[in-house]
Motif scaffolding. Structure first.
Motif, PDB file in Angstrom:
ATOM      1  N   LYS A  38      41.230  66.508  70.378  1.00 15.18           N
ATOM      2  CA  LYS A  38      42.020  66.993  69.254  1.00 15.18           C
ATOM      3  C   LYS A  38      43.496  66.916  69.595  1.00 15.18           C
ATOM      4  N   VAL A  39      44.283  66.308  68.711  1.00 17.26           N
ATOM      5  CA  VAL A  39      45.719  66.197  68.937  1.00 17.26           C
ATOM      6  C   VAL A  39      46.511  67.126  68.029  1.00 17.26           C
ATOM      7  N   VAL A  40      45.970  67.453  66.875  1.00 14.23           N
ATOM      8  CA  VAL A  40      46.641  68.391  65.976  1.00 14.23           C
ATOM      9  C   VAL A  40      45.634  68.907  64.958  1.00 14.23           C
ATOM     10  N   GLU A  41      45.855  70.141  64.545  1.00 15.41           N
ATOM     11  CA  GLU A  41      45.038  70.783  63.518  1.00 15.41           C
ATOM     12  C   GLU A  41      45.980  71.504  62.575  1.00 15.41           C
ATOM     13  N   THR A  42      45.772  71.349  61.288  1.00 13.94           N
ATOM     14  CA  THR A  42      46.616  72.025  60.309  1.00 13.94           C
ATOM     15  C   THR A  42      45.780  72.408  59.092  1.00 13.94           C
ATOM     16  N   ALA A  43      46.153  73.482  58.464  1.00 11.67           N
ATOM     17  CA  ALA A  43      45.431  73.947  57.277  1.00 11.67           C
ATOM     18  C   ALA A  43      46.005  73.349  56.001  1.00 11.67           C
ATOM     19  N   GLY A  44      46.978  72.510  56.103  1.00 12.80           N
ATOM     20  CA  GLY A  44      47.547  71.890  54.912  1.00 12.80           C
ATOM     21  C   GLY A  44      49.010  71.561  55.120  1.00 12.80           C
ATOM     22  N   PHE A  45      49.680  71.311  54.012  1.00  9.37           N
ATOM     23  CA  PHE A  45      51.071  70.882  54.049  1.00  9.37           C
ATOM     24  C   PHE A  45      51.891  71.753  53.118  1.00  9.37           C
ATOM     25  N   LYS A  46      53.136  71.985  53.491  1.00 11.46           N
ATOM     26  CA  LYS A  46      54.039  72.758  52.640  1.00 11.46           C
ATOM     27  C   LYS A  46      54.607  71.900  51.520  1.00 11.46           C
ATOM     28  N   ASN A  47      54.763  70.596  51.805  1.00 10.01           N
ATOM     29  CA  ASN A  47      55.378  69.692  50.836  1.00 10.01           C
ATOM     30  C   ASN A  47      55.077  68.247  51.257  1.00 10.01           C
ATOM     31  N   PRO A  48      55.388  67.280  50.404  1.00 14.53           N
ATOM     32  CA  PRO A  48      55.125  65.874  50.744  1.00 14.53           C
ATOM     33  C   PRO A  48      55.850  65.407  52.014  1.00 14.53           C
ATOM     34  N   ALA A  49      57.049  65.908  52.272  1.00  5.66           N
ATOM     35  CA  ALA A  49      57.786  65.500  53.477  1.00  5.66           C
ATOM     36  C   ALA A  49      57.031  65.922  54.727  1.00  5.66           C
ATOM     37  N   GLU A  50      56.426  67.105  54.704  1.00  8.71           N
ATOM     38  CA  GLU A  50      55.647  67.550  55.857  1.00  8.71           C
ATOM     39  C   GLU A  50      54.400  66.693  56.036  1.00  8.71           C
ATOM     40  N   ALA A  51      53.768  66.285  54.943  1.00 11.05           N
ATOM     41  CA  ALA A  51      52.602  65.403  55.029  1.00 11.05           C
ATOM     42  C   ALA A  51      52.999  64.052  55.640  1.00 11.05           C
TER      43      ALA A  51
END
Length: 78
Positions: A38-51
């Motif tokens: 696993k290199v990263v885990e996230t529950a989502g994005f705050k905005n398109p720039a973060e995605a």
């Protein structure tokens, strides 16, 4: 690679997805390297720039030299 487009609301203990993530609920994005680490885990994005920053972080292998939190702080606004 694990990809669940039709995932349950929660991951039951003992399942592969529950072992991969620290979260028991969806949505959660877990990115693995070519060895399955696993290199990263996230529950989502705050905005398109973060995605977009997350996409760059994973595809350009920035995780080898920075944490996601540090990378996002510097790059999520671009």
């Amino acid at each position: 690679m694990v990809f669940e487009a039709d995932s349950p609301d929660t991951y039951q203990p003992g399942t592969r997805m529950r072992r991969l993530t620290s979260r028991a609920y969806t949505p959660v994005f877990v990115f693995l390297d070519s060895t399955g680490k696993k290199v990263v885990e996230t529950a989502g994005f705050k905005n398109p720039a973060e995605a977009r920053a997350l996409h760059r972080f994973v595809t350009k292998r920035h995780y080898l030299k920075a944490s996601w939190a540090d990378f996002a702080a510097k790059n999520a606004g671009r």
